[in-house]
Write an enzyme that holds these catalytic residues in place. Structure first.
Site, PDB file in Angstrom:
ATOM      1  N   ASP A  35     -18.496  59.578 -11.229  1.00 16.63           N
ATOM      2  CA  ASP A  35     -17.432  58.604 -11.021  1.00 16.63           C
ATOM      3  C   ASP A  35     -16.847  58.250 -12.386  1.00 16.63           C
ATOM      4  OD1 ASP A  35     -15.701  56.796  -9.822  1.00 16.63           O
ATOM      5  OD2 ASP A  35     -17.250  55.960  -8.515  1.00 16.63           O
ATOM      6  N   GLU A  52     -13.414  47.614  -5.520  1.00 19.84           N
ATOM      7  CA  GLU A  52     -14.715  47.688  -6.182  1.00 19.84           C
ATOM      8  C   GLU A  52     -15.311  46.297  -6.453  1.00 19.84           C
ATOM      9  OE1 GLU A  52     -15.153  50.805  -9.127  1.00 19.84           O
ATOM     10  OE2 GLU A  52     -13.383  51.820  -8.387  1.00 19.84           O
TER      11      GLU A  52
END
Length: 1075
Positions: free
Chosen positions: A761, A965
């Site tokens: 990521d 997020e």
């Protein structure tokens, strides 16, 4: 008889003997000094020079004269003579002028900076000077600051790296050298001065000499660290800043200068005031007895004569003598200051070599010239202000336009709107409208670049303040060398964004991010590139603009030695939502409510077409997390809390990539053709099961649970030929997934047989530093654990250097590199990138087309969940009457397309307002109702409207603002923006339907449920609000079922449908009414 007695008997002063220890010499000289000599020793010499256009030889003659007077004094104590050689010895005619620090920060090259320090030291010493007031190690947090160009970067780590210049200036201390002790190697070196301690680059509004309003932990973590590095390298002097920290001037801050710098950090050199720094301790400015006492007692050791106490030398001496004699300044403080100063003078060898060694160094001043770059047959036309006659010539191949800022220093450079001076933007536009144009910006910081300018020009180079050697610019423009520089500070879009923080993912929206920098492509070997949501071409760029950009990058890749194409990727997680005008589908939580695998596959097909139309080959989708706690900030990226529903929705993979034929090899990636994209299942594994729903948190439990709940969807994705799998930021039982060899290699690659790419990521490797130490070790751990491709947003060059070193040292086996590259190449070949690397412009017509918008509208219809329909079971409230006389529409989410779409839309965190093309709930209602129906819309309701008697019913749309997020982690889960109060105000007076626009279940109080007449969970429906109107007015029936339980209170979380004793939801998993 000892050595000291022998020397005394021989009448040789101990301090004169270079064989004696430094501290012995210091103590000996100090005891011999009278008070006036001590105070005189606290004043050093610096000046503006002998005369205009003076050479190094002229300077050396002047300094030697000063030095001669000093060494002929009673004790023969030499002077320290300092100069601002901040980018070469710039005060001297003919000296080499290096780029200012901001340009050096763009190099990230500590070895280069070290060599510049060596060269500067030689040229400074050639002019008789033994000290430079450099380096400036400020961390500039706002380019409006007038000293922005004196800072290497806004990034503390880059500034720390550049402190290698200290060892260039002073020399490299030997390995056994005492820590924190000043060091000057020899006569070719100079005394260095780190400045300006501390926080001068972090003042509010970027004001020079302003106030840094930050906590001590921020001051330490951001601004003090470079000084720690300087001290460890033996820096001899530290200069305090003119600025203040939380209202206190640094020149009077005892806590920072003495308790922190000298005591805690152990600095053994001396603290030197800045120019008139003591004068600035009072208003109006001027030499003041109390200010002198305050500064010296705070920890100032030396105040330079002529410049630092420019004119009131005798007055200063008298004040300081008086203060010591009166006891207001203890003599012990004076002795400490003088000890520190003498220590540096002895270490620098000034007692042995006070004068210039001109014969050895003068030849090094400005020792190499520049060669011209142009060929003999090329005609170069130069006009500072281009004429129309010149611009209308047909034979001009291209133009190079150099514009920028005028020169400035310190406060004169403070600028609330840094922009190109002297009508530079107009000159650029005038040229670029007629001739292909490269613009070179000469500036000490990022400046405003208007969109019209960027669109017109063909090339743009930030040259910073490059110094005397312009040939280095020509070297790059004409391709003799490639570009390697990376932005040392963020290039803002607008000044109202300042100051910008690259770590603030909620608001960071630069024109070019920290670390950005292109190359000519000769050595381009990157496996892939990506646009993080919100990055890419300018605002409202169309798919064609994106295709132009991606094709440009691809062209560079194909020009490399082997012509290996790039994979360019984007977060198209609910349609190609970064692109203006693209179709934005409901987020996954809404699609989970449909339980429609065929619909998910169709959405995958449509998304693939719109992504490929923009020239992009890969999407970081789908997210197949199983969300076990709605407090998680990525809850809406999950299809469900039910593993079986998530497994069902993995059909989107075959929509994105195409359907593998019968007999396709298990675990082998598959991409059907040019209309398909490379898909990425994420985030492996367990990210939806972290404790308390904390993003990037820890999933606790046995392997059997991890496999049964969270891993099964990945098995399905692999069986459908998914090409890439992204590792999670999160941990499993305390071990980060990016460092989990067992899960990434033993399970995912070996047991499950995955043959595609395991990708990190964004900055996933960086996040290992807390548990695995320095960045280099983190790279080793991640690659050896099974990461094949690493997402490095900014400092990819540092990553490359470290990984190359790790392979060469054997810490990362070459077999591991070959395995990773095989996997990457496999996907590139399967995706047909070698045959078709560029965008297919014939697809542009599908972006946001009617067919795709109808599909999105269908998805909205199937995703909505009807939770309440009427206060009595036999009196349904829905469907609503389209022909009602008057309808009230209210709430924060009724007419806000950005709220409707949520995060990962146009920007990473999403945005409010009309952010793209689409239909809001209000738009859809107005389109659906009869011509005679009056629709009243008020986001914030007025009493006048609420007291009207002719309103038939109200539709109130409330919910969450956009997030992504960690910023979406939420322990309370109440309806934001006073949503419950708005509902209450309306429902007390008018029959009311409430539409909840959210990425997860939210708290619904019992009183509210009793008051309202209807309740719909709309999730985050995307651009096609018409699908909501289709249901509430009865054109279609509700089919959606809750993909996760709707809790009564957050105290119940996490909920488990299998726990019969504790499971007591407001609405259970799978609940949903119909008309």
């Amino acid at each position: 008889m000892n050595d000291v007695q022998v020397l005394e008997d021989m009448r040789i002063p101990i301090y004169r003997n270079p064989e004696m220890p430094i501290e012995v010499r210091v103590k000996d000289l100090l005891r011999r000094m009278e008070l006036k000599e001590k105070i005189g020793g606290m004043l050093s010499c610096t000046g503006s020079g002998p005369f205009k256009k003076a050479s190094s030889g002229d300077w050396a003659e002047m300094v030697n004269d000063f030095q001669k007077g000093a060494v002929e004094s009673r004790l023969g104590i030499p002077l320290i003579y300092g100069v601002d050689a901040v980018h070469g010895n710039g005060s001297v005619v003919g000296a080499t002028i290096f780029p200012h620090n901001i340009g050096l920060g763009a190099t990230r090259d500590e070895n280069l900076v070290h060599r510049i320090g060596i060269a500067t030291a030689h040229e400074v010493r050639a002019s008789g000077i033994n000290c430079t007031f450099a380096p400036c190690v400020a961390v500039c947090k706002d380019p409006r600051w007038g000293r922005s160009y004196e800072s290497y970067s806004e990034d503390t780590e880059i500034v720390r790296k550049m402190t290698s210049i200290v060892t260039g200036l002073q020399g490299q201390p030997p390995s056994e050298y005492p820590k924190d002790y000043p060091f000057v190697k020899g006569r070719d070196n100079v005394i260095a001065c780190a400045k300006h301690f501390v926080g001068d680059g972090g003042t509010k509004g970027g004001k020079n000499e302003g106030n840094a309003e930050i906590s001590e932990s921020e001051l330490t973590g951001i601004h003090i660290k470079p000084y720690v590095d300087c001290i460890s390298k033996g820096v001899s002097i530290i200069m305090p800043s003119y600025s203040s920290w939380n209202g206190r001037k640094l020149h009077e801050d005892y806590y920072l200068l003495t308790e922190i710098l000298k005591n805690k950090l152990g600095f053994m050199g001396f603290v030197l005031s800045d120019w008139k720094g003591i004068d600035r301790l009072k208003e109006p400015r001027g030499l003041d007895r109390n200010c002198i006492a305050t500064a010296i007692n705070a920890g100032i050791d030396m105040i330079s004569a002529q410049v630092m106490v420019p004119y009131e030398f005798e007055e200063f001496m008298n004040h300081l003598t008086s203060l010591v004699e009166s006891g207001e300044i203890p003599e012990a403080r004076i002795d400490d200051a003088v000890e520190r100063i003498l220590r540096v003078k002895f270490i620098a060898g000034l007692f042995e070599h006070p004068f210039t060694d001109a014969s050895n160094l003068l030849h090094k001043v400005g020792c190499k010239a520049i060669n011209e770059a142009m060929g003999e047959n090329v005609e170069v036309i130069y006009e500072e202000s281009p004429s129309i006659d010149t611009l209308s010539q047909r034979d001009i191949s291209y133009a190079i336009v150099a514009v920028g800022e005028e020169s400035y220093a310190e406060t004169f450079g403070d600028n609330e709107e840094p922009k190109i001076c002297w009508n530079g933007a107009d000159i650029v536009s005038l040229v670029a409208e007629r001739i292909p144009t490269l613009v070179i910006l000469i500036s000490g910081r990022p400046v405003v670049l208007e969109e019209r300018l960027l669109k017109n020009i063909d090339g743009l180079v930030a040259a910073w303040l490059p110094g005397s050697e312009g040939g280095g610019i020509a070297d790059l423009l004409f391709g003799d060398y490639d570009f390697q520089g990376k932005l040392p500070m963020t290039w803002f879009k607008r000044v109202d964004q300042l100051p910008m923080d690259a770590n603030d993912k909620n608001s960071y929206d630069p024109l070019f991010p920290l670390g950005f920098g292109l190359t000519l492509g000769n050595n381009l070997t990157d496996g892939s590139m990506l646009s993080a949501c919100g990055s890419g071409p300018p605002n409202e760029a169309l798919s064609s603009d994106w295709a132009d950009m991606v094709d440009g990058y691809q062209k560079w890749a194909l020009n490399s030695r082997l012509g290996i194409p790039l994979i360019y990727a984007i977060d198209a997680i609910h349609g190609n939502s970064s692109v203006y005008g693209a179709t934005v589908f409901p987020h996954n939580v809404g699609l989970g409510a449909t339980k429609d695998a065929d619909l998910a596959q169709k959405i995958g097909i449509a998304t693939a077409l719109e992504v490929r139309a923009s020239g992009i080959h890969c999407t970081f989708a789908p997210c197949v997390a199983v969300c076990k706690d709605p407090r998680w900030g990525r809850c809406y990226e999950s299809y469900s809390e039910d593993t079986e529903i998530v497994r069902k929705m993995t059909s989107i993979v075959t929509g994105l990539q195409g359907q593998p034929p019968a007999g396709h090899q298990q675990g082998y990636p598959f991409v059907a053709g040019r209309d398909n994209v490379i898909a990425c299942a994420k985030h492996f594994v367990g990210d939806g099961g972290t404790k308390d729903g904390i993003n990037e948190g820890n999933t606790e439990g046995p392997y059997d649970d991890l496999e049964r709940i969270h891993m099964e969807p990945y098995v399905d994705c692999i069986s459908q030929g998914v090409s890439t799998i992204m590792a999670s930021y999160s941990s499993w039982n305390g071990t980060k997934l990016h460092a989990h060899r067992y899960l990434l290699t033993d399970v995912l690659k070996d047991k499950l047989g995955f043959k595609g790419i395991v990708i990190s990521d964004s900055k996933g490797v960086d996040r290992l530093m807390q548990s695995h130490g320095d960045y280099r070790n983190c790279i080793a751990v991640a690659i050896n654990s099974g990461i094949d491709m690493v997402m490095v947003p900014y400092e990819y060059q540092i990553f490359r250097e470290n990984l190359l070193s790790l392979v060469e040292s054997g810490e990362v086996p070459m077999t591991r590199i070959d395995d990773a590259v095989e996997r990457i190449l496999r996907v590139k070949f399967i995706a047909g990138l070698f045959e078709h690397p560029f965008s297919d412009r014939s697809l542009l017509h599908v972006v946001g087309c009617k067919q795709h918008r109808e599909l999105a509208r269908e998805a909205v219809r199937k995703s909505l969940v009807l939770l309440k329909n009427g206060k009595k079971s036999n009196e349904p409230f829905l469907p609503l009457d389209k022909k009602a006389k008057t309808i009230l529409v209210a709430g924060t989410h009724a007419d806000n397309l950005g709220y409707q779409c949520g995060g990962w839309t146009r920007k990473w965190q999403g945005r409010s307002g009309r952010i793209t093309q689409g239909t809001t709930i209000l738009d859809a209602i107005k389109e659906a109702v009869g011509e005679e129906t009056e629709v009243i819309y008020e986001e914030s309701l007025s009493i006048e409207t609420l007291t009207r008697q002719d309103i038939c019913y109200a539709i109130v749309a409330v919910g969450e603002g956009p997030y992504a997020e960690s910023s979406g982690d939420n322990k309370e889960l109440v309806i934001p923006f006073n949503g419950a109060e708005i509902i209450n105000m309306v429902a007390e007076r008018i029959p009311t339907l409430v539409i909840i626009v959210s990425g997860r279940p939210l708290v619904l109080e019992a009183w509210m449920l009793d008051k309202i007449d209807g309740l719909v969970a709309a999730w985050l429906p995307g651009t096609e609000g018409g699908g909501i109107a289709d249901l509430i007015f009865g054109d279609y029936d509700f089919h959606g079922k809750l993909p996760m339980a709707w809790f009564k209170s957050v105290g119940q979380l996490p909920m488990d449908v299998a726990d019969d004793k504790a499971y007591d939801p407001l609405f259970p998993l799978g609940f949903g009414l119909s008309l």
